[in-house]
Design an enzyme around this catalytic site. Structure first.
Site, PDB file in Angstrom:
ATOM      1  N   CYS A   1       0.411  -1.016  -0.416  1.00  0.00           N
ATOM      2  CA  CYS A   1      -0.340   0.132  -0.464  1.00  0.00           C
ATOM      3  C   CYS A   1       1.055   1.002   0.236  1.00  0.00           C
ATOM      4  CB  CYS A   1      -0.644  -0.335   1.106  1.00  0.00           C
ATOM      5  SG  CYS A   1      -2.023  -1.169   1.291  1.00  0.00           S
TER       6      CYS A   1
ATOM      7  N   HIS B   1      12.148   1.046   6.003  1.00  0.00           N
ATOM      8  CA  HIS B   1      12.301  -0.298   6.273  1.00  0.00           C
ATOM      9  C   HIS B   1      12.455  -1.061   7.341  1.00  0.00           C
ATOM     10  CE1 HIS B   1      11.026  -3.811   3.635  1.00  0.00           C
ATOM     11  NE2 HIS B   1      11.217  -3.476   3.124  1.00  0.00           N
TER      12      HIS B   1
ATOM     13  N   HIS C   1      -2.803  20.589   6.212  1.00  0.00           N
ATOM     14  CA  HIS C   1      -3.342  18.776   5.953  1.00  0.00           C
ATOM     15  C   HIS C   1      -2.930  17.814   6.132  1.00  0.00           C
ATOM     16  CE1 HIS C   1      -6.077  21.759   4.798  1.00  0.00           C
ATOM     17  NE2 HIS C   1      -5.505  23.078   3.959  1.00  0.00           N
TER      18      HIS C   1
ATOM     19  N   HIS D   1      -3.279   6.980   4.770  1.00  0.00           N
ATOM     20  CA  HIS D   1      -3.716   6.443   4.169  1.00  0.00           C
ATOM     21  C   HIS D   1      -4.953   5.620   4.525  1.00  0.00           C
ATOM     22  CE1 HIS D   1      -3.713   2.082   2.214  1.00  0.00           C
ATOM     23  NE2 HIS D   1      -3.228   1.427   3.714  1.00  0.00           N
TER      24      HIS D   1
ATOM     25  N   HIS E   1     -14.326   5.720   3.591  1.00  0.00           N
ATOM     26  CA  HIS E   1     -16.467   5.336   3.495  1.00  0.00           C
ATOM     27  C   HIS E   1     -16.163   4.684   1.573  1.00  0.00           C
ATOM     28  CE1 HIS E   1     -21.172   6.306   3.593  1.00  0.00           C
ATOM     29  NE2 HIS E   1     -20.975   5.571   4.494  1.00  0.00           N
TER      30      HIS E   1
ATOM     31  N   ASN F   1     -10.770   0.867   0.853  1.00  0.00           N
ATOM     32  CA  ASN F   1      -9.075   0.547   0.509  1.00  0.00           C
ATOM     33  C   ASN F   1      -8.020   0.443  -0.363  1.00  0.00           C
ATOM     34  OD1 ASN F   1      -5.856   0.091   0.814  1.00  0.00           O
ATOM     35  ND2 ASN F   1      -6.126  -0.848   2.721  1.00  0.00           N
TER      36      ASN F   1
END
Length: 466
Positions: free
Chosen positions: A165, A244, A333, A337, A366, A370
């Protein structure tokens, strides 16, 4: 004599202009982006979600109750999109063509729109980066795009898989590094995920959960470091930090594509995922904070921390609250994710964000679910549609991905785009933005399928057969 005096001066001025020009060419700017909005017949309603679960022969009463609870608390509504193979009832036996067709729908829509709107020809693209984690065909998906749009023979191509992702920021980082070494380039980043071959049809709870979260989506992003394109840029990259934790076994194994005991392929989500995400998030912020927050805030935090540690001021024993960084001193802002409701809540708590700050991520979860690495850009689209982004403001993007990875980037708004309403700016939120946020995010799944909580196994099995 005068020439000998002025010559070093002119030489200094020349080199100064040369350095300034070079720095402008090293900038990484987003000219435009286009999120993918599938056709209306791919919307995954509550009724269809129930049908999919009921036709899964592997699920018993307890698994159904688990799914019911997961869907109701997921934060996902009835407007998200699923792959076509689901609607045809073939999720247990997808074909290679299903995967290719899903990608083609996205490629033909998003890429074509972003290039046309930017008035950039496919032959002008110098760098192409494609990231689709769980599908890798031959020829590659990047080759498929090059063939579809007839791009140049000398184009620099990168096809990324397995990055999860957080892949879109990895792709941006790759482009940024190329921009540092070469001037006057256009780069196209294409980010999506293939769900057709990865819809889980087994009964393992840790793998069923992914079906409640992941949905169809994608985004095409056009970037440039051309000086002539600077006035047209929407966002300018200020910094990007990658973390990572793949060397840690616990982090490495918390998100995994694998087969269950019956041979069904799915995406495994471990109970250690929140812990791995927290560790990666903290380590990422340690590097990112000095780059995104003003010195005064860093000093305040350091002094407060030392005071708590050595002098006992504001300690928990004396009733004080924990010392936290105020990210709003350097960020306007937050583009988070949409990994799930728990992910959004966790980041919000860690950064002490308000509900207004979390609204774009919650609404994206919503409305679109995802969508893996492309989720960030739907969140950004929501901000634009709500006309929240003003010139000079800063946007912080935060993503997580299998491996385990946490990536963050800070962008400066260079140009405001007319979002919302009926504007032809390609924003996928335009048609529905006036209805967001809705009065309630309640999922009607419990109302329609909550009867299962009072059923016995025999009655449930009989209803499934019907």
């Amino acid at each position: 004599m005068i020439m000998y005096i002025l010559l070093p001066f002119f030489y200094l001025i020349f080199n100064l202009f040369k350095i300034l020009y070079s720095r402008r060419n090293k900038q990484c700017c987003i000219l435009d982006y286009q999120c993918f909005k599938p056709s209306e017949d791919q919307k995954l309603s509550t009724d269809l979600s129930g049908d999919i679960i009921m036709r899964n022969k592997h699920l018993g009463l307890e698994e159904y109750k688990f799914l019911l609870k997961a869907i109701v608390s997921s934060g996902i509504g009835e407007q998200t999109y699923a792959p076509k193979v689901i609607f045809e009832g073939r999720e247990s036996c997808p074909t290679l063509n299903d995967s290719i067709s899903e990608m083609d729908d996205f490629f033909n829509t998003a890429i074509g729109k972003v290039l046309a709107r930017s008035n950039v020809s496919p032959s002008d693209i110098d760098v192409l980066v494609v990231n689709v984690s769980m599908f890798s065909g031959t020829p590659s998906l990047s080759a498929r795009i090059i063939n579809r749009y007839k791009m140049r023979e000398d184009i620099k191509v990168y096809n990324l898989t397995g990055m999860g992702c957080s892949a879109s920021l990895i792709s941006i980082d790759l482009v940024q590094n190329i921009f540092k070494t070469q001037n006057d380039l256009y780069a196209l980043v294409v980010t999506s995920e293939s769900l057709s071959p990865n819809w889980y049809v087994g009964y393992d709870r840790s793998m069923i959960l992914s079906n409640c979260l992941f949905r169809v989506g994608g985004c095409a992003i056009l970037l440039s470091n051309k000086v002539v394109s600077s006035p047209l840029a929407m966002l300018k990259l200020k910094c990007l930090v990658r973390t990572h934790h793949g060397a840690r076994d616990e982090a490495y194994g918390c998100c995994f594509q694998k087969e269950d005991n019956e041979g069904s392929v799915g995406f495994y989500l471990s109970k250690t995922l929140p812990k791995a995400a927290t560790h990666a998030f903290v380590d990422n912020l340690k590097v990112a904070c000095p780059k995104i927050l003003p010195i005064r805030e860093l000093l305040r935090f350091s002094i407060s921390t030392l005071a708590r540690k050595w002098l006992g001021w504001g300690s928990s024993k004396s009733g004080g609250s924990r010392t936290i960084l105020n990210f709003k001193t350097g960020v306007d802002h937050f583009c988070l994710h949409t990994g799930g409701k728990a992910v959004i809540d966790g980041i919000g708590h860690s950064l002490n964000l308000s509900e207004d700050d979390l609204e774009p991520a919650r609404m994206t979860l919503h409305r679109f679910g995802n969508t893996s690495a492309s989720s960030l850009w739907y969140v950004l689209g929501y901000m634009e549609a709500k006309k929240r982004l003003k010139k000079g403001e800063k946007v912080l993007m935060i993503t997580f991905g299998a491996g385990f990875k946490c990536n963050s980037s800070l962008w400066e708004v260079v140009r405001e785009r007319n979002g919302g309403g009926d504007g032809d700016d390609g924003n996928v939120w335009n048609e529905c933005i006036n209805g967001y946020p809705p009065e309630t995010l309640a999922n009607p799944f419990m109302e329609k399928y909550g009867w299962v909580n009072s059923e016995d196994p025999a009655t449930f099995s009989a209803k499934k057969r019907k």
